[in-house]
Write a protein that holds these residues in place. Structure first.
Motif, PDB file in Angstrom:
ATOM      1  N   GLU A   1       0.033  -1.811  11.732  1.00  0.00           N
ATOM      2  CA  GLU A   1       0.172  -2.477  10.436  1.00  0.00           C
ATOM      3  C   GLU A   1       1.602  -2.945  10.182  1.00  0.00           C
ATOM      4  O   GLU A   1       1.840  -3.710   9.246  1.00  0.00           O
ATOM      5  CB  GLU A   1      -0.267  -1.534   9.302  1.00  0.00           C
ATOM      6  CG  GLU A   1      -1.727  -1.112   9.371  1.00  0.00           C
ATOM      7  CD  GLU A   1      -2.691  -2.280   9.225  1.00  0.00           C
ATOM      8  OE1 GLU A   1      -2.343  -3.246   8.521  1.00  0.00           O
ATOM      9  OE2 GLU A   1      -3.789  -2.220   9.824  1.00  0.00           O
ATOM     10  N   MET A   2       2.540  -2.498  10.988  1.00  0.00           N
ATOM     11  CA  MET A   2       3.945  -2.864  10.801  1.00  0.00           C
ATOM     12  C   MET A   2       4.286  -4.085  11.626  1.00  0.00           C
ATOM     13  O   MET A   2       3.618  -4.408  12.613  1.00  0.00           O
ATOM     14  CB  MET A   2       4.843  -1.679  11.176  1.00  0.00           C
ATOM     15  CG  MET A   2       4.601  -0.452  10.305  1.00  0.00           C
ATOM     16  SD  MET A   2       5.507   1.014  10.858  1.00  0.00           S
ATOM     17  CE  MET A   2       7.181   0.532  10.477  1.00  0.00           C
TER      18      MET A   2
ATOM     19  N   GLY B   1       6.708  -6.653  14.056  1.00  0.00           N
ATOM     20  CA  GLY B   1       7.490  -6.440  15.266  1.00  0.00           C
ATOM     21  C   GLY B   1       8.866  -5.891  14.948  1.00  0.00           C
ATOM     22  O   GLY B   1       9.351  -4.957  15.619  1.00  0.00           O
ATOM     23  N   ARG B   2       9.505  -6.440  13.935  1.00  0.00           N
ATOM     24  CA  ARG B   2      10.836  -5.975  13.530  1.00  0.00           C
ATOM     25  C   ARG B   2      10.811  -4.492  13.158  1.00  0.00           C
ATOM     26  O   ARG B   2      11.633  -3.698  13.621  1.00  0.00           O
ATOM     27  CB  ARG B   2      11.336  -6.799  12.348  1.00  0.00           C
ATOM     28  CG  ARG B   2      12.737  -6.440  11.861  1.00  0.00           C
ATOM     29  CD  ARG B   2      13.071  -7.182  10.580  1.00  0.00           C
ATOM     30  NE  ARG B   2      12.944  -8.633  10.750  1.00  0.00           N
ATOM     31  CZ  ARG B   2      13.918  -9.415  11.242  1.00  0.00           C
ATOM     32  NH1 ARG B   2      15.074  -8.891  11.593  1.00  0.00           N
ATOM     33  NH2 ARG B   2      13.721 -10.717  11.362  1.00  0.00           N
ATOM     34  N   GLN B   3       9.853  -4.119  12.308  1.00  0.00           N
ATOM     35  CA  GLN B   3       9.758  -2.731  11.873  1.00  0.00           C
ATOM     36  C   GLN B   3       9.453  -1.790  13.039  1.00  0.00           C
ATOM     37  O   GLN B   3       9.970  -0.670  13.106  1.00  0.00           O
ATOM     38  CB  GLN B   3       8.679  -2.612  10.795  1.00  0.00           C
ATOM     39  CG  GLN B   3       9.031  -3.305   9.494  1.00  0.00           C
ATOM     40  CD  GLN B   3       7.840  -3.426   8.555  1.00  0.00           C
ATOM     41  OE1 GLN B   3       6.689  -3.533   8.991  1.00  0.00           O
ATOM     42  NE2 GLN B   3       8.105  -3.401   7.254  1.00  0.00           N
ATOM     43  N   ASN B   4       8.628  -2.268  13.976  1.00  0.00           N
ATOM     44  CA  ASN B   4       8.262  -1.420  15.102  1.00  0.00           C
ATOM     45  C   ASN B   4       9.420  -1.209  16.075  1.00  0.00           C
ATOM     46  O   ASN B   4       9.478  -0.174  16.742  1.00  0.00           O
ATOM     47  CB  ASN B   4       7.046  -2.001  15.828  1.00  0.00           C
ATOM     48  CG  ASN B   4       5.747  -1.478  15.259  1.00  0.00           C
ATOM     49  OD1 ASN B   4       5.406  -0.312  15.423  1.00  0.00           O
ATOM     50  ND2 ASN B   4       5.014  -2.350  14.571  1.00  0.00           N
ATOM     51  N   ILE B   5      10.306  -2.171  16.168  1.00  0.00           N
ATOM     52  CA  ILE B   5      11.498  -1.965  17.000  1.00  0.00           C
ATOM     53  C   ILE B   5      12.293  -0.776  16.475  1.00  0.00           C
ATOM     54  O   ILE B   5      12.717   0.106  17.236  1.00  0.00           O
ATOM     55  CB  ILE B   5      12.371  -3.235  17.039  1.00  0.00           C
ATOM     56  CG1 ILE B   5      11.668  -4.328  17.849  1.00  0.00           C
ATOM     57  CG2 ILE B   5      13.747  -2.935  17.644  1.00  0.00           C
ATOM     58  CD1 ILE B   5      12.369  -5.675  17.809  1.00  0.00           C
TER      59      ILE B   5
ATOM     60  N   ILE C   1       2.001  -6.339  14.197  1.00  0.00           N
ATOM     61  CA  ILE C   1       1.697  -6.385  15.635  1.00  0.00           C
ATOM     62  C   ILE C   1       0.203  -6.300  15.917  1.00  0.00           C
ATOM     63  O   ILE C   1      -0.222  -6.554  17.048  1.00  0.00           O
ATOM     64  CB  ILE C   1       2.454  -5.288  16.414  1.00  0.00           C
ATOM     65  CG1 ILE C   1       2.020  -3.898  15.956  1.00  0.00           C
ATOM     66  CG2 ILE C   1       3.952  -5.464  16.273  1.00  0.00           C
ATOM     67  CD1 ILE C   1       2.555  -2.802  16.863  1.00  0.00           C
ATOM     68  N   LYS C   2      -0.602  -5.960  14.910  1.00  0.00           N
ATOM     69  CA  LYS C   2      -2.048  -5.970  15.132  1.00  0.00           C
ATOM     70  C   LYS C   2      -2.544  -7.385  15.427  1.00  0.00           C
ATOM     71  O   LYS C   2      -3.658  -7.556  15.943  1.00  0.00           O
ATOM     72  CB  LYS C   2      -2.782  -5.388  13.927  1.00  0.00           C
ATOM     73  CG  LYS C   2      -2.695  -6.212  12.654  1.00  0.00           C
ATOM     74  CD  LYS C   2      -3.430  -5.534  11.510  1.00  0.00           C
ATOM     75  CE  LYS C   2      -3.349  -6.345  10.220  1.00  0.00           C
ATOM     76  NZ  LYS C   2      -4.054  -5.655   9.105  1.00  0.00           N
ATOM     77  N   ARG C   3      -1.724  -8.386  15.109  1.00  0.00           N
ATOM     78  CA  ARG C   3      -2.084  -9.777  15.378  1.00  0.00           C
ATOM     79  C   ARG C   3      -1.496 -10.273  16.714  1.00  0.00           C
ATOM     80  O   ARG C   3      -1.696 -11.418  17.087  1.00  0.00           O
ATOM     81  CB  ARG C   3      -1.628 -10.675  14.233  1.00  0.00           C
ATOM     82  CG  ARG C   3      -2.151 -10.214  12.877  1.00  0.00           C
ATOM     83  CD  ARG C   3      -1.967 -11.254  11.803  1.00  0.00           C
ATOM     84  NE  ARG C   3      -2.335 -10.741  10.499  1.00  0.00           N
ATOM     85  CZ  ARG C   3      -3.574 -10.578  10.053  1.00  0.00           C
ATOM     86  NH1 ARG C   3      -4.587 -10.898  10.840  1.00  0.00           N
ATOM     87  NH2 ARG C   3      -3.813 -10.103   8.844  1.00  0.00           N
TER      88      ARG C   3
END
Length: 267
Positions: free
Chosen positions: A124-125, A127-131, A166-168
């Motif tokens: 749900e986050m 790409g930026r947040q997941n980094i 990122i789910k997309r």
């Protein structure tokens, strides 16, 4: 003082079929309490406590059986073996995702791992947040991640989608981001388990080139699982072959390991 950055000593891992094992909350609390009081972490060496078997239940699967080897700083070691040989289980123990049944792993450097697509990421986050999330999971400070952020995005080639959940992402976009985070953050040991097979051919070549750069210029240690023989051949200077949880060959002659692996696969 030893120049080994990884020491694997008599490592075994048993799974009880049909039973979900207990988690490691107790060890997490132990480690937190030790840090809080400035004491040595009792779990800093993986597997210091041998799990006691309370019964003689025969319904056990031995994923690893008395595996021992050492890895020096700057080496690139390829791990070969058929599906079920124990490669991924071994990497999960080295990454401290799971614990051994017997034996131990001693790590002298910080580890970053790229084992399964989705590990350490939140769908749900963005790409930026997941980094930042994945970097924190790998033990990096926010300032460390910020220093590497632009390079991570550039390598992953996801500029346009960095603020998209990122789910997309396609599977290829996802693995590009996951590899880029693991490769750029400030760890000395990088573990990679077959996930590059998801990316396209050009990105796989880019990853191989990046791993060569890490070992050559930054003296990082890379442990690499792949069924792609050409990748093992071009990247690794040592090879370890596992069969049914047993280490059957450890050699600096990568071609020898490849020959034995491909011969076993052909039978």
């Amino acid at each position: 003082m030893s120049d080994f950055v990884i020491q694997v000593e008599h490592l075994s891992k048993e799974f009880r079929l049909g039973v979900i094992g207990r988690g490691t909350l107790y060890q997490d609390i132990q480690s937190w309490w030790a840090r809080l009081h400035g004491r040595e972490d009792p779990n800093s060496i993986i597997g210091t406590k041998i799990q006691e078997r309370t019964d003689k239940n025969k319904n056990l699967f031995l994923a690893l059986n008395d595996v021992s080897f050492n890895v020096r700083c700057g080496e690139t070691v390829g791990f070969l073996g058929a599906n079920g040989a124990g490669k991924s289980t071994l990497f999960k123990i080295i990454s401290q995702i799971t614990y051994p049944s017997r034996g131990r792993v001693i790590l002298c450097k910080r580890v970053a791992s790229l084992l399964e697509i989705g590990t350490g990421f939140h769908n749900e986050m963005t790409g930026r947040q997941n980094i930042f999330l994945n970097g924190a999971i790998l033990g990096m400070s926010r300032s460390e991640i910020m220093r590497k952020f632009d390079a991570i995005v550039e390598f992953a080639d996801i500029h346009q989608f960095i603020d998209t959940p990122i789910k997309r992402y396609s599977s290829g976009m996802f693995v590009r981001l996951a590899f880029s985070v693991a490769a750029h953050l400030e760890s000395e040991i990088l573990l990679i388990d077959e996930v590059l097979a998801v990316g396209d051919v050009e990105f796989q070549k880019k990853c191989i080139a990046k791993m060569r750069e890490l070992t050559r210029d930054e003296n990082k240690t890379v442990l690499f699982i792949s069924h792609n023989i050409d990748s093992i051949r071009s990247l690794c200077n040592r090879a370890i072959l596992l069969e049914h949880g047993n280490l059957v060959l450890e050699t600096g002659n990568v071609e020898e390991a490849i020959r034995r692996y491909t011969h076993n696969e052909a039978e």
